[in-house]
Motif scaffolding. Structure first.
Motif, mmCIF file in Angstrom:
data_model
loop_
_atom_site.group_PDB
_atom_site.id
_atom_site.type_symbol
_atom_site.label_atom_id
_atom_site.label_comp_id
_atom_site.label_asym_id
_atom_site.label_seq_id
_atom_site.Cartn_x
_atom_site.Cartn_y
_atom_site.Cartn_z
ATOM 1 N N SER A 1 22.682 -15.656 5.199
ATOM 2 C CA SER A 1 21.032 -15.284 4.958
ATOM 3 C C SER A 1 21.040 -13.579 4.742
ATOM 4 C CB SER A 1 19.732 -15.937 5.318
ATOM 5 O OG SER A 1 18.211 -15.997 5.102
ATOM 6 N N GLY A 2 20.324 -13.651 3.652
ATOM 7 C CA GLY A 2 20.885 -11.692 3.666
ATOM 8 C C GLY A 2 19.107 -10.818 4.322
ATOM 9 N N MET A 3 20.130 -10.101 5.216
ATOM 10 C CA MET A 3 19.067 -8.893 5.901
ATOM 11 C C MET A 3 18.487 -8.886 4.814
ATOM 12 S SD MET A 3 17.204 -8.616 8.865
ATOM 13 C CE MET A 3 18.171 -9.222 10.140
ATOM 14 N N HIS A 4 16.525 -8.192 4.883
ATOM 15 C CA HIS A 4 16.285 -7.700 4.092
ATOM 16 C C HIS A 4 14.127 -6.895 4.423
ATOM 17 C CE1 HIS A 4 15.247 -11.538 3.094
ATOM 18 N NE2 HIS A 4 13.606 -10.990 2.179
ATOM 19 N N ARG A 5 14.105 -6.040 3.657
ATOM 20 C CA ARG A 5 13.099 -5.420 3.791
ATOM 21 C C ARG A 5 11.825 -4.261 2.703
ATOM 22 N NH1 ARG A 5 14.799 -0.377 7.624
ATOM 23 N NH2 ARG A 5 15.613 1.297 5.829
ATOM 24 N N PHE B 1 0.983 -1.220 -0.372
ATOM 25 C CA PHE B 1 -0.148 0.142 -0.127
ATOM 26 C C PHE B 1 1.001 1.269 -0.238
ATOM 27 C CE2 PHE B 1 -2.388 -2.945 2.303
ATOM 28 C CZ PHE B 1 -3.415 -3.165 0.548
ATOM 29 N N VAL B 2 -0.135 2.074 -0.580
ATOM 30 C CA VAL B 2 1.166 3.570 -0.840
ATOM 31 C C VAL B 2 1.157 4.225 0.749
ATOM 32 C CG1 VAL B 2 0.749 6.324 -0.946
ATOM 33 C CG2 VAL B 2 -0.235 4.307 -2.455
ATOM 34 N N ALA B 3 2.487 4.783 1.711
ATOM 35 C CA ALA B 3 2.683 4.922 2.782
ATOM 36 C C ALA B 3 1.687 6.052 2.947
ATOM 37 C CB ALA B 3 4.326 5.699 2.677
ATOM 38 N N VAL B 4 0.850 5.918 4.336
ATOM 39 C CA VAL B 4 0.111 7.825 4.757
ATOM 40 C C VAL B 4 0.875 7.775 5.575
ATOM 41 C CG1 VAL B 4 -1.904 6.634 3.640
ATOM 42 C CG2 VAL B 4 -1.374 6.003 5.793
ATOM 43 N N GLY B 5 1.799 7.391 6.682
ATOM 44 C CA GLY B 5 2.148 7.823 7.675
ATOM 45 C C GLY B 5 3.890 7.697 7.408
ATOM 46 N N ALA B 6 4.806 8.353 8.396
ATOM 47 C CA ALA B 6 6.721 8.267 8.601
ATOM 48 C C ALA B 6 6.929 6.448 9.100
ATOM 49 C CB ALA B 6 6.997 9.352 9.521
ATOM 50 N N GLU B 7 5.907 6.481 9.672
ATOM 51 C CA GLU B 7 6.232 4.725 10.817
ATOM 52 C C GLU B 7 5.831 3.839 9.298
ATOM 53 O OE1 GLU B 7 7.979 4.812 12.967
ATOM 54 O OE2 GLU B 7 8.507 7.336 12.931
ATOM 55 N N ASP B 8 5.198 3.506 8.332
ATOM 56 C CA ASP B 8 4.956 3.078 7.674
ATOM 57 C C ASP B 8 5.320 1.775 6.921
ATOM 58 O OD1 ASP B 8 1.819 3.559 8.044
ATOM 59 O OD2 ASP B 8 1.985 3.991 5.879
ATOM 60 N N ILE B 9 5.338 0.461 6.820
ATOM 61 C CA ILE B 9 6.198 -0.406 6.876
ATOM 62 C C ILE B 9 6.159 -1.674 5.959
ATOM 63 C CG2 ILE B 9 7.838 -2.422 7.966
ATOM 64 C CD1 ILE B 9 7.760 -1.801 10.221
ATOM 65 N N GLY B 10 6.172 -1.311 4.358
ATOM 66 C CA GLY B 10 5.616 -1.901 3.325
ATOM 67 C C GLY B 10 5.688 -3.556 3.691
ATOM 68 N N GLN B 11 7.152 -4.368 4.558
ATOM 69 C CA GLN B 11 7.399 -6.035 5.140
ATOM 70 C C GLN B 11 8.624 -5.696 5.899
ATOM 71 O OE1 GLN B 11 8.262 -8.906 2.494
ATOM 72 N NE2 GLN B 11 6.540 -10.299 3.813
ATOM 73 N N SER B 12 8.802 -5.698 7.403
ATOM 74 C CA SER B 12 9.441 -5.169 8.319
ATOM 75 C C SER B 12 10.766 -6.032 7.895
ATOM 76 C CB SER B 12 8.457 -6.395 9.574
ATOM 77 O OG SER B 12 7.777 -5.778 9.964
ATOM 78 N N GLU B 13 11.956 -6.419 8.160
ATOM 79 C CA GLU B 13 13.203 -6.705 8.260
ATOM 80 C C GLU B 13 12.989 -8.151 8.771
ATOM 81 O OE1 GLU B 13 15.729 -5.569 12.166
ATOM 82 O OE2 GLU B 13 15.337 -3.805 10.949
ATOM 83 N N HIS B 14 13.802 -8.704 8.004
ATOM 84 C CA HIS B 14 13.754 -9.879 8.126
ATOM 85 C C HIS B 14 14.735 -11.352 6.863
ATOM 86 C CE1 HIS B 14 11.164 -10.063 4.394
ATOM 87 N NE2 HIS B 14 11.062 -10.863 3.945
ATOM 88 N N GLU B 15 14.828 -12.223 7.390
ATOM 89 C CA GLU B 15 15.755 -12.997 6.440
ATOM 90 C C GLU B 15 14.430 -14.612 5.995
ATOM 91 O OE1 GLU B 15 16.432 -12.911 9.493
ATOM 92 O OE2 GLU B 15 18.861 -12.369 10.172
ATOM 93 N N ASP B 16 15.450 -15.001 4.919
ATOM 94 C CA ASP B 16 14.061 -15.722 4.439
ATOM 95 C C ASP B 16 14.382 -16.967 5.432
ATOM 96 O OD1 ASP B 16 12.421 -14.123 2.808
ATOM 97 O OD2 ASP B 16 13.379 -14.337 1.218
#
Length: 323
Positions: free
Chosen positions: A236-240, A170-185
Motif C-alpha cells: 500500500s503505497g505512501m502518497h500525498r 486550493f492554490v498554495a499561499v504559503g510554503a507550508e501549505d499541504i494539499g493532502q498529507s502523506e498517507h496510505e489508502d
C-alpha cells in the motif's frame, strides 16, 4: 520523466475476451511487479471514455468556483456514516482542500448538486464507470496473486460502501501549505483521474516522485486491505498531494472499499501455506476506519502518532507493534 518510475498498463486485452492471452500475461506481470515494489501504476484503454472524464472535470471545476452559499446546499445529512456531500477541510487540519463525497448513485446518503446542470447525472455515471473498473481490477489482482477464481470478489461482494470524491485543492499561499498529507489508502483499490495540474506524489526509495498528469491515463494503487491480505506481498503505497503553485487543482478519486463488518487478516496462501508468519493481527475493518477518521478530525500533534496499518503489525519478537 517521473512517470517512467510508474509503469503504464494497457488493459485492452481484458476487453478482448480470450483473444490476447499474451497481452493479459504481460499486463499481470507489470501490475504484480509494481504492486510488490510501491503499489502504484497507470492504466490506459480502461473502458472509461476520455470525453466523459473531460466533461466531468470541467463541470467539477465550474461547481467549485461557486460561492459558499451555493455549496452549502449540498451540506451532508446528519447521522450518516461518512459526510456525503460538499465538505471543506477545517482550519485545524493541515490539508487545504474541499470536496464532494458520494456513495453509489442509489444511496440515500448522497447529497449531490443540482448546479451546474448535468453535474449530478455526470457524477452518477462516472461512479458507475469506476465501479465496473474496480470489479475488473479486483479480478486482475486476484489472478496476479494466484488466488482461487473470484476469491476477492466473494470476500468483498458488497459494493454499497464504495466512494467517489471530486476534489478541489486550493492554490498554495504559503510554503507550508499541504494539499493532502502523506498517507496510505485504507481500502482495497483506488483510482485517481487528475487534471493538468501536478500535485500527486508517491514515496519511492525515500524520495517523493510526482505522478505527472497525462490525458487518458488513470492512476491505480492498492490499499492497506490488500497489503494485509497478502502479508506484505503487495504494498500500500505512501502518497500525498502537494499544494499547487499559482493554480488550483482538481481530481476525481474512487475508492473500491471493503464493508466495515469484514474481518481482515493475512490469508493462509501467504502465511502458513508457504511457511511465513503473519505480519498482522486480525482486525475488523470498521475499527481501523474509525481510527483513520480520528486522524482527520483530531490530528495528532506529532506525525509519528498518526494511526497507520502498522497499528496492527506483529513484531518479530511476538509482541504487538503500535505506530
Amino acid at each position: 520523466m517521473a512517470n517512467k518510475v510508474f509503469p503504464t498498463v494497457d488493459l485492452s486485452p481484458f476487453f478482448n475476451g480470450e483473444n490476447d492471452e499474451n497481452g493479459k500475461k504481460k499486463a499481470k506481470e507489470t501490475i504484480s511487479k509494481a504492486c510488490s515494489e510501491y503499489g502504484f501504476f497507470l492504466i490506459v484503454n480502461h473502458g472509461v471514455p476520455q470525453e466523459f472524464v473531460s466533461k466531468a472535470m470541467q463541470l467539477s471545476k465550474t461547481y467549485f468556483k461557486y460561492p459558499d452559499e451555493e455549496k452549502l446546499k449540498c451540506s451532508p445529512k446528519s447521522g450518516v456514516p461518512l459526510p456525503a456531500g460538499h465538505n471543506k477541510q477545517p482550519h485545524n487540519v493541515p490539508d487545504k482542500n474541499e470536496f464532494i463525497l458520494m456513495f453509489p448513485p442509489d444511496s440515500s446518503f448522497n447529497v449531490l448538486p443540482s448546479n451546474p446542470p448535468e453535474f449530478k447525472e455526470t457524477l452518477e455515471k462516472m461512479f458507475i464507470c469506476f465501479s465496473k473498473l474496480g470489479e475488473l481490477m479486483e479480478s486482475i489482482i486476484n489472478e496476479c496473486l494466484g488466488l482461487p477464481t473470484n476469491f476477492l470478489k466473494e470476500y468483498n461482494h458488497d459494493r454499497s460502501w464504495d466512494l467517489m470524491v471530486a476534489m478541489h485543492y486550493f492554490v498554495a499561499v504559503g510554503a507550508e501549505d499541504i494539499g493532502q498529507s502523506e498517507h496510505e489508502d485504507g481500502n482495497c483499490i483506488s483510482f485517481v483521474v487528475q487534471d493538468d495540474v501536478s500535485g500527486l506524489e508517491v514515496q519511492y526509495n525515500a524520495e517523493w516522485i510526482p505522478v505527472i498528469p497525462e490525458e487518458g491515463k488513470i492512476v491505480v494503487n492498492v490499499g492497506d486491505v490488500i497489503q494485509v491480505l497478502t502479508n506484505n506481498k503487495f504494498k500500500s503505497g505512501m502518497h500525498r498531494v502537494a499544494s499547487p503553485k499559482g493554480r488550483s487543482r482538481n481530481s476525481f478519486a474512487f475508492f473500491y472499499n471493503l464493508p466495515g463488518e469484514k474481518w481482515v487478516e493475512p490469508l493462509p496462501q501467504f502465511t502458513k501455506e508457504i511457511g511465513e508468519e503473519p505480519k498482522y493481527r486480525r482486525f475488523k475493518n470498521q475499527d481501523y476506519q474509525a481510527l483513520r477518521m480520528r486522524n482527520k478530525t483530531h490530528p495528532p500533534a506529532r506525525p509519528e502518532d498518526v494511526i497507520r496499518i502498522t497499528h496492527y503489525a506483529i513484531s518479530t519478537s511476538g509482541n504487538k507493534k503500535f505506530a
